[in-house]
Design an enzyme around this catalytic site. Sequence first.
Site, PDB file in Angstrom:
ATOM      1  N   HIS A  33       1.806   4.598  -2.828  1.00 17.55           N
ATOM      2  CA  HIS A  33       1.836   6.050  -2.642  1.00 17.55           C
ATOM      3  C   HIS A  33       3.204   6.621  -3.028  1.00 17.55           C
ATOM      4  O   HIS A  33       3.291   7.681  -3.661  1.00 17.55           O
ATOM      5  CB  HIS A  33       1.548   6.391  -1.178  1.00 17.55           C
ATOM      6  CG  HIS A  33       0.124   6.188  -0.770  1.00 17.55           C
ATOM      7  ND1 HIS A  33      -0.923   6.866  -1.349  1.00 17.55           N
ATOM      8  CD2 HIS A  33      -0.428   5.379   0.173  1.00 17.55           C
ATOM      9  CE1 HIS A  33      -2.058   6.488  -0.779  1.00 17.55           C
ATOM     10  NE2 HIS A  33      -1.781   5.585   0.146  1.00 17.55           N
ATOM     11  N   HIS A  75       0.827  -1.211   0.000  1.00 16.54           N
ATOM     12  CA  HIS A  75       0.000   0.000   0.000  1.00 16.54           C
ATOM     13  C   HIS A  75       0.862   1.262   0.000  1.00 16.54           C
ATOM     14  O   HIS A  75       0.651   2.184  -0.811  1.00 16.54           O
ATOM     15  CB  HIS A  75      -0.906  -0.032   1.241  1.00 16.54           C
ATOM     16  CG  HIS A  75      -1.843   1.121   1.340  1.00 16.54           C
ATOM     17  ND1 HIS A  75      -3.157   1.056   0.936  1.00 16.54           N
ATOM     18  CD2 HIS A  75      -1.659   2.393   1.803  1.00 16.54           C
ATOM     19  CE1 HIS A  75      -3.738   2.219   1.138  1.00 16.54           C
ATOM     20  NE2 HIS A  75      -2.856   3.048   1.676  1.00 16.54           N
ATOM     21  N   GLU A  76       1.827   1.297   0.892  1.00 17.22           N
ATOM     22  CA  GLU A  76       2.647   2.502   1.018  1.00 17.22           C
ATOM     23  C   GLU A  76       3.598   2.694  -0.162  1.00 17.22           C
ATOM     24  O   GLU A  76       3.868   3.830  -0.570  1.00 17.22           O
ATOM     25  CB  GLU A  76       3.441   2.460   2.328  1.00 17.22           C
ATOM     26  CG  GLU A  76       2.582   2.360   3.572  1.00 17.22           C
ATOM     27  CD  GLU A  76       1.603   3.513   3.695  1.00 17.22           C
ATOM     28  OE1 GLU A  76       1.857   4.583   3.113  1.00 17.22           O
ATOM     29  OE2 GLU A  76       0.581   3.347   4.377  1.00 17.22           O
TER      30      GLU A  76
END
Length: 548
Positions: free
Chosen positions: A150, A146-147
């Site tokens: 980003h 997920h990170e």
Amino acid sequence: MEMEGRRVRRFGRARTRSQTPSLLPFRTTTVATTPNLSNTISCWYCDYKISILNQPLFRFGRRHARNLRVWFTIGIGFGLTALIGVTMILLWELGKALFLFPPNTKLGNLSTALLFGFSPSVSGLSMSLADAGYIFLSTLISVTVHEFGHALAAACEGMQMEYIAIFIAGLFPGALVAFDYELLQALPQFTALRVYCAGVWHNAVCCAGCGLVLFLLPLILCPFYIHNECPLVLDLLSTSPLSQYLSPGDLIISLDGVRIHNAQEWMEMTALIDEVSLHITNHSKYNGDFGRVTGRKGYCVPNFMTEDPEKILSVDNQSACPNDLTAFAKIPCLDMRMSDGGSSEDGHPKRRQDTHCMNAKDIVKLNKCGDGWATITNGSSCTCSLDESCLSPLWMPGLSWVEITYLRSSSPECMQLGRNSFSISQISDLAEAKCHGTFVFVGDVISMASSVHLTSYQPRWAFCFGTSLPNVLERVLMCTFHVSLTLALLNSLPVYFLDGESLLEVTLSHFTLLSPWKREMVLRACLFGGTLISLLVFVRTFFSFFYA
């Protein structure tokens, strides 16, 4: 714990070091590579910040900026769809709480399972140390994916992250990336939307990847493992009723003569046997103090074996077979029920004429009859010859009679012979080599099946951790799939401090018919309502799960 203004990666109001006081005492240690970067340790939170990946990720993002923009633009579609989807789920849960919608258990369980990763239909808590390890690892993988989404989305827009932090909050692992808040706010709205949607988009891709690898896992492991030939015993619970018969490494060949190919068929077959046994037990004829004819499962017993049977002993006015013998009753050829003829004065069949005490180990080797076997299609006891009688075991209601055939894997000879003779008609070859066995289990087949841990993979060669590796891979992939899906939907919720907050604000900014003040009011109302409903649904689900 201090909140740093430059640490905010999700949309929110800027905070400075002086505006947010320390909530808990903590100790910091300086990282040698970056003098101003520190690790945080407190009684419930600790993190480790990494900056060594900053330049590699930034260079990769800038080098492939064009393709990554297309990739993350697709992610915008998924992010907005997820935002709408979870909002509809919250409205559905609110309607159920206000009794506006008719109760739908299946749909309600599905919605809570998607959002929070568990269903209220399952009560109690049963988690082993291994399960906790799988959840910890899959959570760490999902949050990292997920990170990194980003970070790459920001890199392709020319914005470099400051660091990656891996943390543990309470018992839950996680990760975050830190951006310069002012640079993030300066991005165009559509560009910022790509950054905000990148996390949930990568979680969705992670789910798809896990599903694809699970589907292709038999093909990937084909050079080293045999798949779907028969389930292999990995472990047995200490309370398992099969522990005296089976050992880790044994292979399950059949249940009631039906070939079992994998662990799923094992569970499905035991559920079917339990259902059929319960149905037939409710319609079977009572036979005195012995019980009922269980499942109408019979064996073709030669008549000479019943001419001089063991005598039935009478103990405290109860009938019992001596030693380890089992009571069997004759099933008439034309009527699958117990015969009404020859009844005694109390209305029960004549036990000494119709009931025989036999050795079950010898009986299970004979041909089968009756309509309780999955391998018998004509549902008749007339499959026996004229010099044989169809005898069915007698047991108390609620118990099932199940034949389990297994293969020993203690020697390479047995394994090789088993692979060449897995046909049920060729079991005699295994018996001669003393590699296989058949035993009868009488009891609750559902609890029996759950007490054995099976895998559908057999190693082609013996090597360290060979039997457990496919099961570990399956568990990690399945757990990562569910955790990543849950993380994607949770982050899409219109609540404070999650990606859904930023998605909602950027989406509302495109409604130019509303004044900035009205958009701000709508945003606050949606975030407050979404946060409140989410908390209520979580608390309701939590109590239903643990205290149902």
